[in-house]
Write a protein that holds these residues in place. Structure first.
Motif, mmCIF file in Angstrom:
data_model
loop_
_atom_site.group_PDB
_atom_site.id
_atom_site.type_symbol
_atom_site.label_atom_id
_atom_site.label_comp_id
_atom_site.label_asym_id
_atom_site.label_seq_id
_atom_site.Cartn_x
_atom_site.Cartn_y
_atom_site.Cartn_z
ATOM 1 N N TYR A 1 0.612 -1.197 -0.038
ATOM 2 C CA TYR A 1 0.064 0.066 -0.039
ATOM 3 C C TYR A 1 0.825 1.148 0.042
ATOM 4 O O TYR A 1 0.662 2.120 -0.936
ATOM 5 C CB TYR A 1 -0.975 0.032 1.228
ATOM 6 C CG TYR A 1 -1.935 -1.189 1.050
ATOM 7 C CD1 TYR A 1 -3.046 -1.170 0.364
ATOM 8 C CD2 TYR A 1 -1.762 -2.423 1.989
ATOM 9 C CE1 TYR A 1 -4.042 -2.336 0.152
ATOM 10 C CE2 TYR A 1 -2.777 -3.189 2.113
ATOM 11 C CZ TYR A 1 -3.647 -3.473 1.167
ATOM 12 O OH TYR A 1 -4.604 -4.534 0.967
ATOM 13 N N ASP B 1 -2.059 -9.421 4.392
ATOM 14 C CA ASP B 1 -3.456 -8.668 4.265
ATOM 15 C C ASP B 1 -4.410 -9.270 3.344
ATOM 16 O O ASP B 1 -3.980 -9.727 2.342
ATOM 17 C CB ASP B 1 -3.197 -7.364 4.177
ATOM 18 C CG ASP B 1 -4.666 -6.690 3.910
ATOM 19 O OD1 ASP B 1 -5.577 -6.736 4.731
ATOM 20 O OD2 ASP B 1 -4.817 -5.672 2.930
ATOM 21 N N TYR C 1 -6.588 -8.424 0.545
ATOM 22 C CA TYR C 1 -6.990 -7.251 -0.264
ATOM 23 C C TYR C 1 -8.382 -6.975 -0.097
ATOM 24 O O TYR C 1 -8.918 -5.928 0.100
ATOM 25 C CB TYR C 1 -6.336 -7.456 -1.837
ATOM 26 C CG TYR C 1 -6.347 -6.120 -2.491
ATOM 27 C CD1 TYR C 1 -5.646 -4.925 -2.288
ATOM 28 C CD2 TYR C 1 -7.886 -6.072 -3.508
ATOM 29 C CE1 TYR C 1 -5.911 -3.922 -3.097
ATOM 30 C CE2 TYR C 1 -7.930 -4.960 -4.008
ATOM 31 C CZ TYR C 1 -7.013 -3.865 -3.737
ATOM 32 O OH TYR C 1 -7.463 -2.659 -4.466
ATOM 33 N N ASN D 1 -5.554 -12.963 -3.342
ATOM 34 C CA ASN D 1 -6.149 -12.006 -2.628
ATOM 35 C C ASN D 1 -5.212 -11.579 -1.562
ATOM 36 O O ASN D 1 -5.415 -10.658 -0.834
ATOM 37 C CB ASN D 1 -7.476 -12.376 -2.015
ATOM 38 C CG ASN D 1 -8.333 -11.445 -1.523
ATOM 39 O OD1 ASN D 1 -8.247 -10.384 -1.902
ATOM 40 N ND2 ASN D 1 -9.061 -11.665 -0.136
ATOM 41 N N VAL E 1 -1.874 -9.819 -0.062
ATOM 42 C CA VAL E 1 -0.452 -8.781 -0.227
ATOM 43 C C VAL E 1 0.013 -8.600 1.093
ATOM 44 O O VAL E 1 -0.397 -8.814 2.249
ATOM 45 C CB VAL E 1 -1.032 -7.734 -0.724
ATOM 46 C CG1 VAL E 1 -1.863 -7.800 -2.163
ATOM 47 C CG2 VAL E 1 -2.135 -6.824 0.351
ATOM 48 N N ASN F 1 -2.124 -2.173 7.411
ATOM 49 C CA ASN F 1 -3.179 -3.260 7.599
ATOM 50 C C ASN F 1 -4.141 -2.904 8.481
ATOM 51 O O ASN F 1 -5.269 -3.042 8.141
ATOM 52 C CB ASN F 1 -2.171 -4.653 7.778
ATOM 53 C CG ASN F 1 -3.505 -5.850 7.913
ATOM 54 O OD1 ASN F 1 -4.422 -5.842 7.024
ATOM 55 N ND2 ASN F 1 -3.006 -6.931 8.841
ATOM 56 N N HIS G 1 -4.622 1.642 -5.249
ATOM 57 C CA HIS G 1 -4.169 0.295 -5.138
ATOM 58 C C HIS G 1 -5.016 -0.761 -6.038
ATOM 59 O O HIS G 1 -4.197 -1.746 -6.254
ATOM 60 C CB HIS G 1 -4.455 0.145 -3.629
ATOM 61 C CG HIS G 1 -4.030 0.987 -2.660
ATOM 62 N ND1 HIS G 1 -2.774 1.501 -2.622
ATOM 63 C CD2 HIS G 1 -4.924 1.983 -1.716
ATOM 64 C CE1 HIS G 1 -2.562 2.380 -1.626
ATOM 65 N NE2 HIS G 1 -3.862 2.701 -0.875
ATOM 66 N N TRP H 1 -3.170 -3.694 -7.944
ATOM 67 C CA TRP H 1 -3.767 -5.312 -7.767
ATOM 68 C C TRP H 1 -3.956 -6.043 -8.789
ATOM 69 O O TRP H 1 -3.804 -7.026 -8.972
ATOM 70 C CB TRP H 1 -4.552 -5.342 -6.573
ATOM 71 C CG TRP H 1 -4.951 -6.573 -5.920
ATOM 72 C CD1 TRP H 1 -4.431 -7.521 -5.148
ATOM 73 C CD2 TRP H 1 -6.299 -7.088 -6.543
ATOM 74 N NE1 TRP H 1 -4.954 -8.315 -5.153
ATOM 75 C CE2 TRP H 1 -6.313 -8.402 -5.713
ATOM 76 C CE3 TRP H 1 -7.379 -6.542 -7.195
ATOM 77 C CZ2 TRP H 1 -7.194 -9.359 -5.934
ATOM 78 C CZ3 TRP H 1 -8.470 -7.662 -7.488
ATOM 79 C CH2 TRP H 1 -8.318 -8.836 -6.701
#
Length: 353
Positions: free
Chosen positions: A237, A248, A250, A263, A265, A272, A284, A288
């Motif tokens: 991020y 995390d 996403y 999913n 990251v 987070n 973001h 992604w």
């Protein structure tokens, strides 16, 4: 094919009322019905549309989800816990659930520990057939029995190995997915805790929900190491160097509680925790999406090694559903600590390509 209008607000309220009655008035002697509701809700998100159309499913698809859901639950719980004896948790008030028994026997026979490796084994077809037959004969047959009668408000059986979610049901399962998941998982945990067959195994359990529904810490550590090789040592991020690292979701786990390799990251713990249960902002999302497409095979490979499903096309459909749902509700997206922005069509249009 012409689009079918979504169910009316009154029809959606009726759906929720019947769902509430199902939990309150249904007969739950095993956890199968909770697993079935979770599977139907997930498949509606992944395969359905935001209109009122019916959704055809194969019972084999549901059988696959049952294997995934019960795979870890075929392991002993309570190892090393004071006042508890390790053992496989009972999922039934009588004999152990047939699905758990079948998975446990498959694991003992093949030596396979990861569910995604299991699908490549020659014996998997027989396991899937056995589980699918159990699903068809039990929860699919009895789920819609409640209050002393039968109300097929969710689905109809249309032939051997087939069912169809009634018009408007897939839409409601997509819209109310977090609620359906929460209700099913909460009742599932309660069922396992209240089962007297589990008293000696549970002890003073405080992590039962994580054991039942989350990937193991060991798998997460292994996946984190692999993810570093793909994404490097910077927070997804903010881009800063990682010291204390979090893995995390996403698409937040609270929105779609299924662990999928594409999913995850790597993020600073502070980022987070600040993002928490929110979707991430467009800047973001763009990165992604690019990563999911370009590094999809790498993510799937790392996930497979850690026992985490890797399915890029599915997580992209889930993400499109998530951003559209939040946009329709007027929700906001997380940019950075204390900075947010609206989720608008500029986000949802990124999925149109």
């Amino acid at each position: 094919m012409a689009s079918v209008p979504p169910p009316s607000p009154e029809a959606q309220l009726s759906f929720l009322a019947k769902l509430q009655r199902l939990f309150a008035e249904g007969d739950f002697t095993a956890t199968y019905k909770f697993a079935l509701l979770i599977a139907l809700a997930d498949l509606a998100v992944e395969l359905g549309a935001d209109d009122g159309s019916a959704l055809r499913l194969a019972t084999r698809q549901i059988g696959e989800r049952f294997i995934q859901q019960y795979w870890r639950q075929s392991l002993d719980y309570g190892t090393g816990r004071a006042g508890a004896l390790p053992g496989v948790l009972a999922q039934n008030l009588g004999d152990q659930a047939a699905v758990v028994t079948a998975i446990k026997a498959f694991r003992a026979r093949t030596g396979i520990n990861m569910p995604w490796q299991a699908a490549r084994h020659p014996d998997y077809r027989a396991l899937l057939s056995k589980v699918t037959q159990t699903v068809s004969a039990q929860p699919l047959k009895f789920l819609q029995n409640f209050g002393g009668g039968n109300d097929p408000f969710l689905y109809e059986r249309t032939g051997p190995g087939q069912l169809v979610l009634n018009p408007g049901v897939a839409y409601c399962l997509r819209r109310f997915h977090p609620l359906v998941q929460q209700l099913a998982r909460t009742h599932w945990v309660g069922h396992v805790k209240s089962n007297k067959l589990n008293r000696g195994i549970l002890g003073e359990a405080d992590d039962l929900e994580d054991f039942l529904f989350r990937i193991s810490r060991q798998s997460l550590v292994a996946f984190c190491a692999g993810l570093r090789k793909i994404d490097g040592d910077n927070c997804f991020y903010c881009g800063g160097a990682l010291r204390e690292v979090d893995v995390d979701h996403y698409i937040p786990f609270s929105l779609y509680p299924r662990d999928m390799a594409h999913n995850f990251v790597l993020a600073h713990r502070a980022c987070n925790r600040s993002k928490s249960d929110m979707l991430a902002a467009r800047r973001h999302l763009e990165r992604w999406l690019e990563r999911t497409v370009k590094r999809g095979d790498d993510l799937a490979e790392v996930g497979s090694g850690a026992g985490i499903v890797g399915d890029g096309p599915t997580i992209l459909r889930v993400a499109a559903w998530g951003y559209e749902s939040v946009r329709k509700s007027g929700g906001r997206a997380w940019v950075s600590p204390l900075r947010f922005e609206d989720v608008g069509v500029e986000c949802t249009s990124l999925f149109d390509g």
